[in-house]
Design a protein around this motif. Structure first.
Motif, short mmCIF file in Angstrom:
data_model
loop_
_atom_site.label_atom_id
_atom_site.label_comp_id
_atom_site.label_asym_id
_atom_site.label_seq_id
_atom_site.Cartn_x
_atom_site.Cartn_y
_atom_site.Cartn_z
N PHE A 1 0.84 -1.19 0.00
CA PHE A 1 0.00 0.00 0.00
C PHE A 1 0.88 1.25 0.00
CE2 PHE A 1 0.90 0.93 4.40
CZ PHE A 1 1.12 -0.31 4.96
N THR A 2 0.28 2.35 -0.40
CA THR A 2 0.96 3.64 -0.41
C THR A 2 0.44 4.48 0.75
OG1 THR A 2 1.18 3.59 -2.82
CG2 THR A 2 1.44 5.73 -1.74
N LEU A 3 1.34 4.91 1.62
CA LEU A 3 0.97 5.74 2.77
C LEU A 3 1.19 7.20 2.42
CD1 LEU A 3 0.08 5.68 5.78
CD2 LEU A 3 2.51 5.75 6.36
N GLN A 4 0.13 8.00 2.58
CA GLN A 4 0.23 9.43 2.37
C GLN A 4 0.41 10.11 3.72
OE1 GLN A 4 0.58 10.39 -0.63
NE2 GLN A 4 -0.16 8.59 -1.74
N ALA A 5 0.00 11.36 3.82
CA ALA A 5 0.18 12.11 5.06
C ALA A 5 -0.83 11.72 6.12
CB ALA A 5 0.09 13.61 4.77
N SER A 6 -1.97 11.09 5.71
CA SER A 6 -3.02 10.75 6.67
C SER A 6 -2.83 9.34 7.22
CB SER A 6 -4.40 10.86 6.00
OG SER A 6 -4.45 9.99 4.88
N ASP A 7 -3.45 9.07 8.41
CA ASP A 7 -3.36 7.76 9.04
C ASP A 7 -4.07 6.70 8.21
OD1 ASP A 7 -2.03 9.06 11.02
OD2 ASP A 7 -3.73 9.09 12.43
N LEU A 8 -3.65 5.42 8.39
CA LEU A 8 -4.23 4.31 7.63
C LEU A 8 -4.62 3.19 8.58
CD1 LEU A 8 -4.82 2.90 4.88
CD2 LEU A 8 -2.46 2.04 4.95
N ASP A 9 -5.86 2.68 8.44
CA ASP A 9 -6.34 1.55 9.22
C ASP A 9 -6.42 0.33 8.31
OD1 ASP A 9 -7.52 -0.29 10.85
OD2 ASP A 9 -9.17 1.02 11.51
N LEU A 10 -5.63 -0.70 8.60
CA LEU A 10 -5.62 -1.91 7.77
C LEU A 10 -6.79 -2.83 8.07
CD1 LEU A 10 -1.81 -2.85 7.81
CD2 LEU A 10 -3.08 -1.60 6.06
N GLY A 11 -7.55 -2.52 9.12
CA GLY A 11 -8.75 -3.29 9.43
C GLY A 11 -8.42 -4.61 10.11
N LEU A 12 -9.25 -5.62 9.90
CA LEU A 12 -9.14 -6.92 10.54
C LEU A 12 -8.24 -7.85 9.72
CD1 LEU A 12 -10.25 -8.40 13.05
CD2 LEU A 12 -12.03 -9.34 11.56
N ILE A 13 -7.24 -8.45 10.35
CA ILE A 13 -6.30 -9.36 9.69
C ILE A 13 -6.54 -10.76 10.22
CG2 ILE A 13 -3.90 -9.83 9.13
CD1 ILE A 13 -4.85 -7.08 8.19
N PRO A 14 -7.20 -11.66 9.45
CA PRO A 14 -7.42 -13.03 9.93
C PRO A 14 -6.18 -13.90 9.69
CG PRO A 14 -8.48 -12.72 7.80
CD PRO A 14 -7.88 -11.40 8.16
N MET A 15 -5.79 -14.71 10.70
CA MET A 15 -4.67 -15.63 10.59
C MET A 15 -5.19 -17.05 10.37
SD MET A 15 -1.93 -13.74 10.96
CE MET A 15 -0.55 -14.71 11.59
N THR A 16 -4.35 -17.90 9.76
CA THR A 16 -4.69 -19.31 9.57
C THR A 16 -3.65 -20.17 10.28
OG1 THR A 16 -3.45 -19.38 7.50
CG2 THR A 16 -5.81 -18.89 7.35
N SER A 17 -4.00 -21.41 10.58
CA SER A 17 -3.06 -22.30 11.26
C SER A 17 -1.91 -22.66 10.35
CB SER A 17 -3.77 -23.58 11.73
OG SER A 17 -4.18 -24.33 10.61
N ALA A 18 -0.79 -23.07 10.96
CA ALA A 18 0.42 -23.39 10.18
C ALA A 18 0.18 -24.56 9.25
CB ALA A 18 1.58 -23.69 11.12
N ALA A 19 -0.77 -25.44 9.57
CA ALA A 19 -1.04 -26.62 8.73
C ALA A 19 -1.52 -26.25 7.35
CB ALA A 19 -2.08 -27.51 9.39
#
Length: 802
Positions: A84-102
């Motif tokens: 992503f490109t970050l400008q002068a304003s703040d950025l919220d990436l939202g919810l990041i779901p993880m998965t099991s290593a399997a």
């Protein structure tokens, strides 16, 4: 210089904030997940943090630019957010779901700053470039600073977790080198060429069963970036005792479409005066007889190392590769030795010995390989290798004898020489198939053919003519064939329980003979080697690992072949054709509490091979140093790896080990039983200072421990370095001091045999404090591409040249 370059490279920018929330597969907030903010262009690390109890994270004061974020955690697959490109304003990436290593998919290789130590299922990973004190260091230096690893430069051995018999591989390839050649090679290999070290106490079934102490895999740099890129490094170190250590290296990679060409070259020259002292005492009816030797040595070692490889993707499923590598290492020493033969502390005879020794090793290897993906989750690969080692080891001795009052008696000149040639052919076939999401199967076969010749000459000057000493002169040859097959399975029993189990069979035939006597050794034997690993996730971020394996340590080629090296007329090093293989059973339990790792282990070994053990001819006061089979040995161990982020700018990595050794043996000089408690500590303290400066303290210490049935004193070293990155982090400047107190390489050994009334004490200082400066430059394109990970057929062979 630093100020001028930093002004030239300086950029000013406004600041913003990046935030988000990480979620576990069961939709609960994931606490203590690792979050790394990376530059999109080259994946270099900008900032790192962990999530709080609500799974939230935030990066503050981030300048405008192109970024990506890497999320990771124990038991979970690594996850990359889209660039992503970050400008002068703040950025919220939202919810990041993880998965099991399997369910982890193959990801993109990144060059983010990694922790110095990483605990995997079956290995501890040492990320070499994460320690700035490794700049200007050799791979042998890095090994000395690694958790549980003990390098004995004097005896030419490497031990791990309290046990000798480590299998050292390069990119998974066995080295097959003799002990002196391996130590010489690692001492000449620039750490700038190395990506990481893998310390594997219990290797899985696809690796050779050699090495009762486990396996150390040295992974050389193989850049996965698109286009032309690489890095160059140079350093210079100076120290007392005429110490100098210039080093330079370059790694290059070109990747375009289906073609990848890579290579590296390094040069080093290591020199520093050395001092040694040997004292042997024998009690006889007429009193105390001693031999005392004082040695002043002036050695240097010159090293060239090279590697050139090519991979070509014929299509999206088939890749062929070729690799040529080798080295040219020359060790040259002039020494002045004085041996005093005493009776009741009164000098009877003095022997002045001027000698010059050369140990000149050359190696080259070639590999061809092909790997084919039959379908997703199913692949097959084939490797064929050829390796050749050559060593020339001439030594000249000029000896002058005087009596107890210093009056001249006579001169005796002597030469010894050893010409060694080793040829190795190795082929390996591996097949992997993913049966389903919870089960995958690996199987393979390997054949190794080794041919070893050792032409030994000992001659004395008599009446102006050189006369061979036929007691020690002969041409030895060894033929050895090893056939192996293995099967291994990875399995998932539940979302929190996974494991790996394997079985390997190896059959060995060995025949050693000489031009004077055939079948000195003639053996045929086969063994099964099981291994098993079980991993259980406990809670959200903890893990319990249990493992077992059976291993073998075969006698090295040089240990088997009879030879003789003279220290003085009363002290020799010799080979031992009667050596038998040693078998060990190894158990290990690991507890991972978030980033902290605690381990307990036990090893039992039968017919332990003790290198450089002492035998005494008490009648003639002669000491022979030779590898011998001990009856058995037991080792109990506790280890802790403690990576702690003390503050946002202070990272601590501490490794602790406590060991208990038991050794028993029936030797020529009687039955011996020894036991010893000892401990080790190693680690690094890293301080991230303003203006891109980093300060690091690193070091290690080992208390008194056993070396076979001998005892050697404790030793340790402290290193300090400061580094600054400039020019958008493409250039690193480093200055530091290695072995600040000149305490890291003073080796003191002693052994006692009360039944024979014999004792021996050896002390040698092989290196001292070194002051160093270094520069490293990264260059070329930085567009990431998947890296091809492969090993060759001779990954596990190279150490047998020891």
């Amino acid at each position: 210089m630093w100020l001028g370059l930093s002004v030239f490279c300086q950029i000013s920018f406004s600041q913003a904030k990046i935030a988000g929330k990480v979620q576990a597969p069961d939709l609960s907030p994931l606490q203590d997940a690792n979050v790394l903010l990376l530059k999109a262009a080259d994946s270099s690390l900008v900032k790192g943090t962990t999530t709080n109890r609500d799974g939230q994270f935030a990066f503050s004061d981030i300048g405008p630019g192109e970024y990506r974020v890497l999320f990771s955690g124990i038991g979970f697959a690594d996850k990359y957010a889209e660039s992503f490109t970050l400008q002068a304003s703040d950025l919220d990436l939202g919810l990041i779901p993880m998965t099991s290593a399997a369910t982890q998919m193959a990801g993109v290789t990144v060059s983010a700053r990694k922790p110095l130590f990483e605990q995997k299922l079956d290995r501890m990973v040492v990320n070499v470039k994460s320690s700035i004190t490794n700049v200007g260091a050799t791979v042998l230096d890095v090994l000395e600073r690694s958790p549980g690893v003990i390098v004995n430069r004097s005896a030419g051995t490497i031990a791990m977790a309290g046990r000798d018999g480590v299998l050292v591989t390069i990119n998974g390839k066995m080295t097959y080198m003799p002990a002196d050649a391996l130590i010489q090679y690692l001492q000449g290999l620039n750490a700038a060429n190395v990506e990481k070290l893998e310390l594997i106490p219990i290797p899985p079934a696809q690796y050779d069963a050699s090495g009762n102490a486990g396996m150390i895999n040295i992974v050389l740099i193989n850049n996965p970036d698109e286009g032309f890129n690489g890095n160059a490094a140079a350093s210079m170190a100076v120290g007392p005792m005429e110490g100098t250590q210039p080093m330079a290296s370059i790694n290059m990679n070109f990747r375009k479409g289906p073609l990848n060409v890579y290579g590296s070259y390094s040069f080093s020259r290591l020199a520093q005066l050395q001092e040694g002292h040997i004292l042997r005492t024998i009690e006889k009816p007429d009193g105390e007889h001693t031999v005392e030797t004082i040695t002043d040595r002036d050695p240097f070692q010159r090293n060239h190392d090279y590697r050139l490889g090519l991979d070509y993707a014929i299509n999206r499923r088939t890749v062929v590769g070729f690799l040529v590598a080798g080295y040219n290492h020359k060790w040259d020493m002039e020494a002045q030795n004085y041996s005093y033969l005493k009776v009741n502390n009164k000098i009877d005879t003095t022997i002045s010995i001027a000698n010059q020794e050369i140990n000149y090793w050359r190696n080259w290897m070639a590999n061809a390989n092909i790997s084919h993906t039959v379908k997703d989750g199913e692949s097959i690969s084939f490797n064929i290798d050829y390796l050749q080692y050559k060593d020339s080891n001439p030594t000249e001795y000029q000896q002058q004898y005087t009596d107890g009052e210093g009056k001249y008696l006579f001169d005796q000149n002597m030469n010894s020489g050893k010409e060694t040639v080793i040829n190795i052919w190795a082929t390996q076939l591996d097949y992997t198939r993913k049966i389903n999401e919870k089960f995958s199967l690996q199987m393979g076969a390997k054949a190794t053919i080794s041919r070893f010749s050792n032409d030994v000459l000992v001659e004395k000057e008599e009446n102006g003519q050189w006369v061979p000493d036929m007691d020690y002169t002969a041409d030895y040859s060894l033929r050895e064939n090893i056939a192996a097959a293995y099967v291994s399975a990875d399995f998932t029993l539940s979302p929190k329980t996974s494991g790996k189990a394997g079985l390997r069979y190896e059959h060995t035939t060995s025949n050693l003979g000489s031009d004077q006597k055939a079948n000195i050794v003639d053996r045929k034997y086969g063994n099964l080697f099981p291994s098993v690993f079980i991993s259980q996730v406990v809670g959200s971020n903890n893990r319990l690992n249990i493992s077992y394996s059976k291993r073998i340590t075969r006698p090295t080629f040089n240990n088997l072949a009879p030879f003789l090296i003279f220290f003085d007329p009363k002290t020799f090093i010799s080979g031992n054709p009667a050596l038998q293989p040693a078998i060990s059973h190894n158990f290990k339990l690991d507890l991972l509490l978030k980033k902290l790792v605690f381990s307990v282990g036990y090893s039992y070994e039968k017919a332990t091979i003790g290198d450089f053990q002492n035998e005494f001819d008490t009648a003639n006061n002669v000491q022979t140093i030779v590898a011998q089979n001990l009856d058995k040995s037991n080792l109990f161990q506790f280890m802790a790896t403690l990576p702690i982020e003390v503050t946002p700018w202070w990272t601590s990595n501490i490794n602790l080990g406590v060991y208990y050794q038991e050794v028993s043996a029936h030797l020529k000089n009687g039955q011996v039983k020894e036991d010893q408690w000892y401990y080790t500590i190693s680690g690094a303290e890293t301080f991230r200072l303003p203006k891109k400066f980093t300060l690091e303290l690193s070091g290690y210490y080992q208390s008194k421990s056993l070396f076979g049935v001998a005892v050697f004193n404790g030793l340790g070293a402290l290193n300090i370095a400061v580094q600054r990155k400039i020019c958008k982090d493409q250039v690193s400047l480093t200055a530091g001091v290695d072995d600040l107190f000149s305490s890291g390489n003073k080796w003191v050994f002693y052994s006692e045999f009360p039944q024979e009334k014999v004792s021996s004490h050896t002390s040698i200082q092989v290196s001292y404090r070194m002051y160093k400066v270094g520069v490293s430059v990264r260059f070329g394109n930085k567009l990431l591409k998947d890296k091809r990970e492969r090993a060759t057929a001779s990954e596990d062979e190279r150490k047998r040249v020891q």
